[in-house]
Design a protein around this motif. Sequence first.
Motif, PDB file in Angstrom:
ATOM      1  N   ALA A  60       0.810  -1.220   0.000  1.00 59.93           N
ATOM      2  CA  ALA A  60       0.000   0.000   0.000  1.00 59.93           C
ATOM      3  C   ALA A  60       0.841   1.267   0.000  1.00 59.93           C
ATOM      4  O   ALA A  60       0.305   2.372   0.111  1.00 59.93           O
ATOM      5  N   TRP A  88       0.186   4.838  -2.050  1.00 56.27           N
ATOM      6  CA  TRP A  88      -0.780   5.855  -1.604  1.00 56.27           C
ATOM      7  C   TRP A  88      -0.839   5.987  -0.082  1.00 56.27           C
ATOM      8  O   TRP A  88      -1.458   6.905   0.436  1.00 56.27           O
ATOM      9  N   ASP A  98     -10.149  -1.130   0.712  1.00 56.72           N
ATOM     10  CA  ASP A  98     -10.079  -0.337   1.943  1.00 56.72           C
ATOM     11  C   ASP A  98     -11.359  -0.465   2.754  1.00 56.72           C
ATOM     12  O   ASP A  98     -12.324  -1.108   2.330  1.00 56.72           O
ATOM     13  N   LEU A 104     -13.499   0.404  -1.278  1.00 55.94           N
ATOM     14  CA  LEU A 104     -12.879   0.744  -2.567  1.00 55.94           C
ATOM     15  C   LEU A 104     -11.697  -0.190  -2.831  1.00 55.94           C
ATOM     16  O   LEU A 104     -10.862  -0.402  -1.943  1.00 55.94           O
ATOM     17  N   ARG A 150      -8.326  -0.517  -3.907  1.00 55.49           N
ATOM     18  CA  ARG A 150      -7.250   0.435  -4.116  1.00 55.49           C
ATOM     19  C   ARG A 150      -6.235  -0.048  -5.136  1.00 55.49           C
ATOM     20  O   ARG A 150      -5.696   0.715  -5.912  1.00 55.49           O
ATOM     21  N   LEU A 151      -5.950  -1.340  -5.119  1.00 58.34           N
ATOM     22  CA  LEU A 151      -4.860  -1.860  -5.938  1.00 58.34           C
ATOM     23  C   LEU A 151      -4.996  -3.375  -6.015  1.00 58.34           C
ATOM     24  O   LEU A 151      -5.325  -4.013  -5.024  1.00 58.34           O
ATOM     25  N   GLU A 167      -6.955   0.066 -10.354  1.00 64.09           N
ATOM     26  CA  GLU A 167      -6.465   0.956  -9.307  1.00 64.09           C
ATOM     27  C   GLU A 167      -7.571   1.914  -8.940  1.00 64.09           C
ATOM     28  O   GLU A 167      -8.110   2.610  -9.805  1.00 64.09           O
ATOM     29  N   SER A 168      -7.931   1.957  -7.679  1.00 65.22           N
ATOM     30  CA  SER A 168      -9.046   2.790  -7.218  1.00 65.22           C
ATOM     31  C   SER A 168     -10.279   2.559  -8.078  1.00 65.22           C
ATOM     32  O   SER A 168     -10.970   3.496  -8.469  1.00 65.22           O
ATOM     33  N   SER A 191      -6.388   0.079   7.760  1.00 65.22           N
ATOM     34  CA  SER A 191      -7.052   0.571   6.549  1.00 65.22           C
ATOM     35  C   SER A 191      -7.747  -0.530   5.755  1.00 65.22           C
ATOM     36  O   SER A 191      -8.360  -0.258   4.732  1.00 65.22           O
ATOM     37  N   TYR A 227      -5.994  -3.419   4.749  1.00 64.00           N
ATOM     38  CA  TYR A 227      -5.027  -4.063   3.858  1.00 64.00           C
ATOM     39  C   TYR A 227      -4.272  -5.228   4.506  1.00 64.00           C
ATOM     40  O   TYR A 227      -3.316  -5.750   3.923  1.00 64.00           O
TER      41      TYR A 227
END
Lengths: 430, 430
Positions: free
Chosen positions: A388, A391, B175, B179, B181-182, B190-191, B264, B266
Motif C-alpha cells: 500500500a 498511496w 479499503d 474501494l 485500491r490496488l 487501481e481505485s 485501513s 489491507y
Amino acid sequence: VTAGAGRTRREAARPARQEAKRPARQETLRRHNLALVLGEVAVHGPLSRAQVAAATGLTKGTVSSLVDDLVAAGLVRTLAPTRGAVGRPGNPLALDPGGPVGVGLEIDVDYTRVAVVDLTGDVRQRRVEVADHRTSSPEASLASAAALVRDVVHAATRQGHAVAGLGVAVPGLVDTKGLLRLAPNLPGWESTPVLSVLHGHLDDGPDGLPADAHTALDNEANLAALGEQWFGGHPDLRDFVYVSGEIGVGAGIVTGGAVFRGVSGYAGELGHVPVDPDGPACGCGGRGCLEQVAGQEALLRAAGVPVDAGTTTAAPDGSVATLRRRADGGDREALRALEAAGHALGVAVSALVNVVDVPTVVLGGLYAALAPWLRGPLTAELGTRVVASSWAPTQVLVSTLGPDAAVRGAAGTVLRHILDDPEAYVPAPV
Amino acid sequence: VTAGAGRTRREAARPARQEAKRPARQETLRRHNLALVLGEVAVHGPLSRAQVAAATGLTKGTVSSLVDDLVAAGLVRTLAPTRGAVGRPGNPLALDPGGPVGVGLEIDVDYTRVAVVDLTGDVRQRRVEVADHRTSSPEASLASAAALVRDVVHAATRQGHAVAGLGVAVPGLVDTKGLLRLAPNLPGWESTPVLSVLHGHLDDGPDGLPADAHTALDNEANLAALGEQWFGGHPDLRDFVYVSGEIGVGAGIVTGGAVFRGVSGYAGELGHVPVDPDGPACGCGGRGCLEQVAGQEALLRAAGVPVDAGTTTAAPDGSVATLRRRADGGDREALRALEAAGHALGVAVSALVNVVDVPTVVLGGLYAALAPWLRGPLTAELGTRVVASSWAPTQVLVSTLGPDAAVRGAAGTVLRHILDDPEAYVPAPV
C-alpha cells in the motif's frame, strides 16, 4: 488497556468490606464517577471543577465532593489559581505527582532496569544494572532484580509516595495468563513463574510491595510500545508498531490504542521473521531470523566493534556508543554494517506491515540510537515492499523515551490500573 | 462479521415506512426478537419451538408468532414431525433452503466465478468462466462478470428464490470504505469503484439485482476465510489464517471469528512477504515476494509445466492438474518445485504466525490442491521457525471448499446480513 496478567488483592477483598457499609448501588455509582472525574483530569487537565462538571455531565456539587476525595487520596492536586477565559479565577486540577507511583522493572538479556514513575508520567527513581542474564540462573537474576526493586521502593517511600504496584518487562513470550513461556535469548527461562518468584522476594518488609500491590508481566516490546503511547513525544499514537532493538528484536503492535496480542499472547515476534532464510542459525530453531542479522550483537560484529555483553544502548562507553562514534567518523565498515542492518530491518518490517497493516513504525532501543543511519535503507525497503506504500507510505518515527520506554510502560500499567478504577486508593467517606 | 463495505437501500428507507405504522419501541423489540429466534435456529437447528423458547428466554407464544412470520418469509421451514427426547412429537425448525439466496462473485486474475448460495450454505447455481483479466480492461471484465451474475440471478429467480444481494471477491487491497485500491496482479485495477460499476450493469431488469439488494466488496482471501469458517468442514474454526494460493497469494486472518483487517483494510498481504529478499522482481515493487517464488505461475514454471492463463486449479485439464499428475507419477522436476514452494510458503507463513500468533493455517486454492506435497516442507518450516512451536505447534489444515471458498464466503456475507437483521425480509404483521 491491560498487560498480559494482573492481580490486585485489594480488589478481591473489597466487595465484602463495602457491602457492609452502604448500599451496593450507591457504591458502584461513586466508584464509576471517581474514575470518570479522574480520567477527565488525566486526559484533559489542568481543568477547573466547572470544566470537569461540564465534560462529565455531573453536577458541580458532586464533582467538588469527588475531587475532594481524589485530592485527599493524593491522586489529584489543585494548582495555583489562574485567571480563566471568562475572567473568573479558577483552581485548575491536575494529576498529583506526589501521589501513588508505579514501579517498572525490565529484565533484558544483558541488563536490569528499574524506574519509579508518578501519575504524571515522570520518572522519580531509576536504577540500571549491567547483568548478563544468559550466564546466571533465572532465580539469581530475579533475586538481584528484586533487590533493585526494594531499593527504589525504599527511596520512593522515603519521598512520601505510596507504591501501587509493579509492572515487569521480559524479553520473551508471555502468555495471556501472565506466564513467561520462553525467552529465546535466555536459555534457562522457560515457563518461569516470574511474578510468583518476585512476590516471594518482595512480599514483606518496609521496602517490599504492599499486600494490595497490582503486579503484571508482559513482553518488553509490548510495554515499550505502551510507554511510548502513554508518555512519549509523538501525539496521537494509536496504531503503530514499536520495534524494539536489543540483543533480541521484538515488536509491540498497537491497534486502536491497545496491544494486539494474538490468540495466546505471542504476537509481535518480529525478531524471528526470516530475512535470509538460509542464513545463520537462531536460538529459536530457525535460520536467518532478523535478530541474527540485525540484532545488537550481530550488528556490532558486522561493524567490527568488540561486543561487550552488558554494554547496552544507554551506556556512554558501551559498544553501541563506539559504533555511533565510528559511523559519525565515516568508518566504512561501520557504515556498511548499518546500511545492511537497515535493509534487513526493512525487509522484516515490510513483512509485518503487509501482514498487519499499521501506518506507523516507531524505532526503539538500539534502533532509536542508530536511527540516523538505519532510517534511509529502512524507508527505502518499506517504500518498495509495502503493497500500500504508493498511496499510504509507512511513517517512520524514533522513540522519544530511549532506554526508558519499557520500564515506563511497565510502571504505566500500574498507573493505568489506578486511573481506570481509583476507588481502592480513595478512603471511603465516613 | 461484515465485509469491507455494504449498503442496503431498504435499510435506509425502512424507518420512515415503519414509524408511520406502529410505535418505535415495539418495532425495535420485534426486530431484535426476529434476529434472536432466527439466529438460534441457524446456529443450533433443527430445534422445536419449545427449544427455541427455552434457549432465547422468550415465551412460547412469542416464539410461535415470530416463527410463523419467519416461515412466511421463507427464512425458516418446519421439518417433518419427529419424536423428541421426552417422547412428544416435535416439529423441528430449520433454515429454509428455498428462501432468499446470496450471490457470490469472484473476479480473480485468470477466471471469474459465480455462485448462488442458499440459507443452509448449499450452492444452488455456479458459473465459472476462464478469463485472463490482465488482458482486458476493468470495464470489460466487470461487464462480463455482470453478465454471469445476471445469468445466475435469472436461474435462481426461476427456481423461486428471492435474491437478497451480491458479495464480490477481488484479488487486491480493499479499503475499509469498500474501494479496491490496488490489485498487484491486475495493473489496470487501481481505485476501481467495483461495486458502482456492477450496480450500473445490474440495477434493472428481471435478472438484475433488486433495488434493496445488499452488496459488499472484499479481498478474496478474506472472503475465502469466512467461507471456510461458515460453510467448511473443520469444526470450531475461529482463530486461523486462510492461505489463498492463486496467481497471487493472499491471507485471510481470522481472530475471534472476525477478519483482522488492520487499520485501513489491507492486512493479510502474505504474497508480498519477502522469502528471498534478492529474488525476482514483483508487481508490488518489491523483490523475492512469496508469490514470485511460490505463486501459481512461478510454481508451474519451476516444475516445467506449461503455464496456460485461465487454467485454474479447478480445471481438470489445466496446468495445475498436469502438475499433480506429474507429481503423482514421481516426476523429479515437479517434486523438486513443489518441495521448494512448500519451504518458501513455510518461511512466509512462519513470519505471519510469529507476527500475529494464530494457531491454525488453512491451505486454500492452489495450495489445497497441492497439499499432499506442500504439507511436509511447510510443516517442517513452521516447526523450526515459529517461536512458540515447541509447546504450541501450528496446525495445518486443508480447505474443504476447494475453489468455491471465496464465492461461498462472498455470498455468505449477504446471508449473514439477513440472519443478523431479518426484519426487512419479513412482511410486517397486519
